[in-house]
Design a protein around this motif. Structure first.
Motif, PDB file in Angstrom:
ATOM      1  N   PHE A   7       0.833  -1.207   0.000  1.00  0.00           N
ATOM      2  CA  PHE A   7       0.000   0.000   0.000  1.00  0.00           C
ATOM      3  C   PHE A   7       0.866   1.255   0.000  1.00  0.00           C
ATOM      4  CE2 PHE A   7      -2.327   3.378   2.271  1.00  0.00           C
ATOM      5  CZ  PHE A   7      -3.379   3.527   1.387  1.00  0.00           C
ATOM      6  N   ASP A   8       1.845   1.320   0.907  1.00  0.00           N
ATOM      7  CA  ASP A   8       2.648   2.549   0.921  1.00  0.00           C
ATOM      8  C   ASP A   8       3.578   2.617  -0.293  1.00  0.00           C
ATOM      9  OD1 ASP A   8       3.054   0.611   3.072  1.00  0.00           O
ATOM     10  OD2 ASP A   8       5.012   1.555   3.363  1.00  0.00           O
ATOM     11  N   THR A   9       3.992   1.468  -0.809  1.00  0.00           N
ATOM     12  CA  THR A   9       4.809   1.467  -2.028  1.00  0.00           C
ATOM     13  C   THR A   9       4.002   2.051  -3.185  1.00  0.00           C
ATOM     14  OG1 THR A   9       5.741  -0.593  -1.237  1.00  0.00           O
ATOM     15  CG2 THR A   9       6.223  -0.019  -3.517  1.00  0.00           C
ATOM     16  N   PHE A  10       2.760   1.576  -3.308  1.00  0.00           N
ATOM     17  CA  PHE A  10       1.867   2.037  -4.371  1.00  0.00           C
ATOM     18  C   PHE A  10       1.687   3.557  -4.283  1.00  0.00           C
ATOM     19  CE2 PHE A  10      -2.189   2.865  -6.369  1.00  0.00           C
ATOM     20  CZ  PHE A  10      -2.327   1.918  -7.368  1.00  0.00           C
ATOM     21  N   LEU A  11       1.458   4.056  -3.067  1.00  0.00           N
ATOM     22  CA  LEU A  11       1.261   5.499  -2.899  1.00  0.00           C
ATOM     23  C   LEU A  11       2.546   6.271  -3.174  1.00  0.00           C
ATOM     24  CD1 LEU A  11      -1.547   4.762  -1.904  1.00  0.00           C
ATOM     25  CD2 LEU A  11      -1.241   6.369  -0.042  1.00  0.00           C
ATOM     26  N   ALA A  12       3.676   5.716  -2.710  1.00  0.00           N
ATOM     27  CA  ALA A  12       4.963   6.399  -2.922  1.00  0.00           C
ATOM     28  C   ALA A  12       5.243   6.536  -4.420  1.00  0.00           C
ATOM     29  CB  ALA A  12       6.085   5.636  -2.231  1.00  0.00           C
ATOM     30  N   GLU A  13       4.887   5.492  -5.192  1.00  0.00           N
ATOM     31  CA  GLU A  13       5.099   5.549  -6.648  1.00  0.00           C
ATOM     32  C   GLU A  13       4.327   6.710  -7.275  1.00  0.00           C
ATOM     33  OE1 GLU A  13       3.847   1.721  -7.949  1.00  0.00           O
ATOM     34  OE2 GLU A  13       5.741   0.746  -7.367  1.00  0.00           O
ATOM     35  N   ARG A  14       3.187   7.038  -6.675  1.00  0.00           N
ATOM     36  CA  ARG A  14       2.362   8.140  -7.194  1.00  0.00           C
ATOM     37  C   ARG A  14       2.626   9.436  -6.435  1.00  0.00           C
ATOM     38  NH1 ARG A  14       0.782   3.611  -8.105  1.00  0.00           N
ATOM     39  NH2 ARG A  14      -0.436   2.981  -9.918  1.00  0.00           N
ATOM     40  N   LYS A  15       3.680   9.451  -5.660  1.00  0.00           N
ATOM     41  CA  LYS A  15       4.099  10.630  -4.883  1.00  0.00           C
ATOM     42  C   LYS A  15       2.986  11.124  -3.946  1.00  0.00           C
ATOM     43  CE  LYS A  15       7.822  12.316  -7.794  1.00  0.00           C
ATOM     44  NZ  LYS A  15       7.984  11.029  -8.495  1.00  0.00           N
ATOM     45  N   ILE A  16       2.211  10.165  -3.438  1.00  0.00           N
ATOM     46  CA  ILE A  16       1.180  10.510  -2.459  1.00  0.00           C
ATOM     47  C   ILE A  16       1.754  10.181  -1.090  1.00  0.00           C
ATOM     48  CG2 ILE A  16      -1.158  10.009  -1.642  1.00  0.00           C
ATOM     49  CD1 ILE A  16      -1.813   9.066  -4.502  1.00  0.00           C
ATOM     50  N   SER A  17       1.809  11.156  -0.191  1.00  0.00           N
ATOM     51  CA  SER A  17       2.460  10.880   1.086  1.00  0.00           C
ATOM     52  C   SER A  17       1.501  10.162   2.026  1.00  0.00           C
ATOM     53  CB  SER A  17       3.018  12.161   1.711  1.00  0.00           C
ATOM     54  OG  SER A  17       1.965  12.991   2.070  1.00  0.00           O
ATOM     55  N   VAL A  18       2.067   9.252   2.786  1.00  0.00           N
ATOM     56  CA  VAL A  18       1.294   8.453   3.728  1.00  0.00           C
ATOM     57  C   VAL A  18       2.073   8.388   5.042  1.00  0.00           C
ATOM     58  CG1 VAL A  18       2.260   6.346   2.703  1.00  0.00           C
ATOM     59  CG2 VAL A  18       0.233   6.193   4.133  1.00  0.00           C
ATOM     60  N   ARG A  19       1.379   8.529   6.153  1.00  0.00           N
ATOM     61  CA  ARG A  19       2.044   8.440   7.454  1.00  0.00           C
ATOM     62  C   ARG A  19       1.660   7.121   8.126  1.00  0.00           C
ATOM     63  NH1 ARG A  19       1.093  14.077   7.613  1.00  0.00           N
ATOM     64  NH2 ARG A  19      -0.464  14.112   9.261  1.00  0.00           N
ATOM     65  N   LEU A  20       2.612   6.496   8.777  1.00  0.00           N
ATOM     66  CA  LEU A  20       2.372   5.212   9.426  1.00  0.00           C
ATOM     67  C   LEU A  20       2.163   5.413  10.920  1.00  0.00           C
ATOM     68  CD1 LEU A  20       5.122   3.012   7.670  1.00  0.00           C
ATOM     69  CD2 LEU A  20       2.848   3.673   6.858  1.00  0.00           C
ATOM     70  N   ASP A  21       1.251   4.622  11.503  1.00  0.00           N
ATOM     71  CA  ASP A  21       0.993   4.662  12.947  1.00  0.00           C
ATOM     72  C   ASP A  21       0.729   6.074  13.462  1.00  0.00           C
ATOM     73  OD1 ASP A  21       1.239   1.897  13.273  1.00  0.00           O
ATOM     74  OD2 ASP A  21       3.431   2.075  13.295  1.00  0.00           O
ATOM     75  N   GLU A  22      -0.090   6.798  12.736  1.00  0.00           N
ATOM     76  CA  GLU A  22      -0.392   8.192  13.107  1.00  0.00           C
ATOM     77  C   GLU A  22      -1.417   8.218  14.250  1.00  0.00           C
ATOM     78  OE1 GLU A  22       0.986  10.850  12.083  1.00  0.00           O
ATOM     79  OE2 GLU A  22      -0.432  12.515  12.244  1.00  0.00           O
ATOM     80  N   PRO A  23      -1.077   8.804  15.402  1.00  0.00           N
ATOM     81  CA  PRO A  23      -2.058   8.888  16.500  1.00  0.00           C
ATOM     82  C   PRO A  23      -3.279   9.703  16.062  1.00  0.00           C
ATOM     83  CG  PRO A  23       0.150   9.522  17.225  1.00  0.00           C
ATOM     84  CD  PRO A  23       0.196   9.439  15.734  1.00  0.00           C
ATOM     85  N   LEU A  24      -4.470   9.180  16.321  1.00  0.00           N
ATOM     86  CA  LEU A  24      -5.681   9.849  15.830  1.00  0.00           C
ATOM     87  C   LEU A  24      -6.343  10.760  16.860  1.00  0.00           C
ATOM     88  CD1 LEU A  24      -7.370   6.984  13.768  1.00  0.00           C
ATOM     89  CD2 LEU A  24      -6.040   8.928  12.922  1.00  0.00           C
ATOM     90  N   GLY A  25      -6.026  10.546  18.153  1.00  0.00           N
ATOM     91  CA  GLY A  25      -6.651  11.364  19.194  1.00  0.00           C
ATOM     92  C   GLY A  25      -6.608  12.857  18.895  1.00  0.00           C
ATOM     93  N   PRO A  26      -5.438  13.379  18.517  1.00  0.00           N
ATOM     94  CA  PRO A  26      -5.351  14.824  18.255  1.00  0.00           C
ATOM     95  C   PRO A  26      -6.256  15.304  17.124  1.00  0.00           C
ATOM     96  CG  PRO A  26      -3.163  13.866  18.500  1.00  0.00           C
ATOM     97  CD  PRO A  26      -4.131  12.722  18.462  1.00  0.00           C
ATOM     98  N   TYR A  27      -6.695  14.401  16.252  1.00  0.00           N
ATOM     99  CA  TYR A  27      -7.580  14.801  15.153  1.00  0.00           C
ATOM    100  C   TYR A  27      -9.051  14.764  15.572  1.00  0.00           C
ATOM    101  CZ  TYR A  27      -3.528  14.161  12.124  1.00  0.00           C
ATOM    102  OH  TYR A  27      -2.292  14.258  11.542  1.00  0.00           O
ATOM    103  N   THR A  28      -9.320  14.432  16.823  1.00  0.00           N
ATOM    104  CA  THR A  28     -10.709  14.376  17.279  1.00  0.00           C
ATOM    105  C   THR A  28     -10.928  15.407  18.387  1.00  0.00           C
ATOM    106  OG1 THR A  28     -10.401  12.784  19.093  1.00  0.00           O
ATOM    107  CG2 THR A  28     -10.688  11.871  16.874  1.00  0.00           C
ATOM    108  N   THR A  29     -12.178  15.802  18.569  1.00  0.00           N
ATOM    109  CA  THR A  29     -12.479  16.779  19.622  1.00  0.00           C
ATOM    110  C   THR A  29     -12.455  16.123  21.005  1.00  0.00           C
ATOM    111  OG1 THR A  29     -14.831  16.375  19.223  1.00  0.00           O
ATOM    112  CG2 THR A  29     -13.846  18.285  18.122  1.00  0.00           C
ATOM    113  N   MET A  30     -12.634  14.796  21.072  1.00  0.00           N
ATOM    114  CA  MET A  30     -12.578  14.082  22.344  1.00  0.00           C
ATOM    115  C   MET A  30     -11.136  13.873  22.812  1.00  0.00           C
ATOM    116  SD  MET A  30     -14.755  12.817  24.555  1.00  0.00           S
ATOM    117  CE  MET A  30     -16.182  11.763  24.454  1.00  0.00           C
ATOM    118  N   LYS A  31     -10.184  13.926  21.877  1.00  0.00           N
ATOM    119  CA  LYS A  31      -8.738  13.791  22.170  1.00  0.00           C
ATOM    120  C   LYS A  31      -8.387  12.451  22.801  1.00  0.00           C
ATOM    121  CE  LYS A  31      -8.161  18.059  20.828  1.00  0.00           C
ATOM    122  NZ  LYS A  31      -7.959  18.167  19.384  1.00  0.00           N
ATOM    123  N   VAL A  32      -8.966  11.397  22.247  1.00  0.00           N
ATOM    124  CA  VAL A  32      -8.782  10.059  22.806  1.00  0.00           C
ATOM    125  C   VAL A  32      -8.535   9.074  21.670  1.00  0.00           C
ATOM    126  CG1 VAL A  32     -10.182   8.155  23.748  1.00  0.00           C
ATOM    127  CG2 VAL A  32     -10.131  10.348  24.930  1.00  0.00           C
ATOM    128  N   GLY A  33      -7.746   8.041  21.947  1.00  0.00           N
ATOM    129  CA  GLY A  33      -7.678   6.920  21.015  1.00  0.00           C
ATOM    130  C   GLY A  33      -6.299   6.666  20.443  1.00  0.00           C
TER     131      GLY A  33
END
Ligand code: EPU
Length: 287
Positions: A7-33
């Motif tokens: 999956f990340d190889t496929f995206l890298a070939e198309r120069k689409i950036s992907v982050r691995l193991d990105e914590p999701l809590g900060p992207y939510t208003t509950m700040k959890v997870g």
């Protein structure tokens, strides 16, 4: 089966950036997870389509994250791909991309004297999320102000749907696997719009614990009733598990006091459901 790292190889070939193991809590208003295995922020509908195609080939589930305002991420995080439309965030008149800040749109259109969205003042969302969930409250819901919705279908096609084709219902739509790319709003100049906007916003400030870490109303209102009132009548205001508690200001909200876990919040949800005299269905999505 294709190896997962493809999956990340496929995206890298198309120069689409992907982050691995990105914590999701900060992207939510509950700040959890916990984290997402893969986190992608496409810069165009083409990149979005490519990410979906790659995920399908790698047999990875894909989830769309909006402003995380109606979402609880489990402590163990999310397997597969989480996509956020951070960069699809332009507004051209009343055609607005999915990643645009919905509360900002509501505020701006009210300031422009355009009527139709002012009753939704203060709802935290991205446009795509507000459409998808048919966000709303006491004074109205998003569907009423929608003219059309542009979606990316599961087959990778872009289609424009009329409001009727979207299949709006209470806090939902019939969109299925289609992804909201943009929406056109049906707003008209009217008197008293700015005043109405301010009135709705101040009602919200007076009745809800804004400014704390929460996910809005946890439960849908059951037909003919109010989850907040039911929880209040059960005497559950202030009920606490770990670092989370049932809001005293509006008991259909659960607040994270800092450092709460998803398990704390889900334990409160279970206790409320067990003690309520009728079934309460979660409005908040749990990933
Ligand atoms: N109530 C109590 N005790 C309380 C608080 C409220 O008995 O401590 C009673 C109120 O007196 C009222 C009833 O509960 O009669 C309903 O309360 P409110 O008017 O605040 O509306 P709600 O039904 O709880 C809905 C939306 C909110 C939206 C508000 C205002 C749902 C599930 N909730 O809340 O949406 O902001 O109206 O428009 O539809 C959300 O979706 O996340 C959300 C917060």
């Amino acid at each position: 089966m294709v190896a997962v790292h493809a999956f990340d190889t496929f995206l890298a070939e198309r120069k689409i950036s992907v982050r691995l193991d990105e914590p999701l809590g900060p992207y939510t208003t509950m700040k959890v997870g916990g984290p997402a295995d893969y986190f992608v922020e496409p810069r165009s509908p083409d990149e979005l389509a490519a990410a979906f195609l790659a995920a399908r080939e790698c047999e990875l589930p894909v989830r769309l994250l909006g402003s995380g305002a109606n979402l609880l991420i489990r402590d163990e995080g999310v397997r597969g791909v989480v996509v956020r439309l951070t960069h699809l965030n332009r507004r051209a008149g009343l055609h607005v991309e999915a990643g645009y800040n919905f509360a900002k749109l509501v505020k701006e259109t009210a300031a422009e004297g355009l009527g139709g969205l002012e009753c939704l003042a203060g709802i935290p969302a991205q446009v795509g999320g507000a459409i998808r969930m048919n966000a709303g409250g006491r004074h109205g819901e998003t569907a009423a102000a929608v003219k059309y919705v542009d979606v990316l279908t599961a087959d990778g096609d872009v289609r424009r749907l009329t409001r009727d084709q979207v299949g709006f219902r209470y806090r939902g739509t019939g969109l299925g696997a289609a992804v909201v790319l943009a929406a056109g709003f049906d707003l008209h100049p009217a008197d008293g719009i700015r005043e109405r906007y301010e009135e709705v916003l101040s009602q919200k400030k007076n009745s809800q614990p804004l400014g704390t870490h929460n996910a809005g109303c946890m439960f849908k209102n059951p037909p003919g009733g109010h989850a907040g009132r039911i929880i209040d009548e059960c005497g559950l205001k202030g009920l606490r598990v770990g670092n989370a508690h049932v809001s005293e200001k509006h008991p259909n909200f659960i607040e994270n006091d800092g450092g709460a876990t998803a398990a704390d919040i889900l334990s409160l949800v279970e206790q409320i459901q067990a003690r309520a005299p009728l079934p309460l269905e979660l409005e908040v999505l749990v990933w």
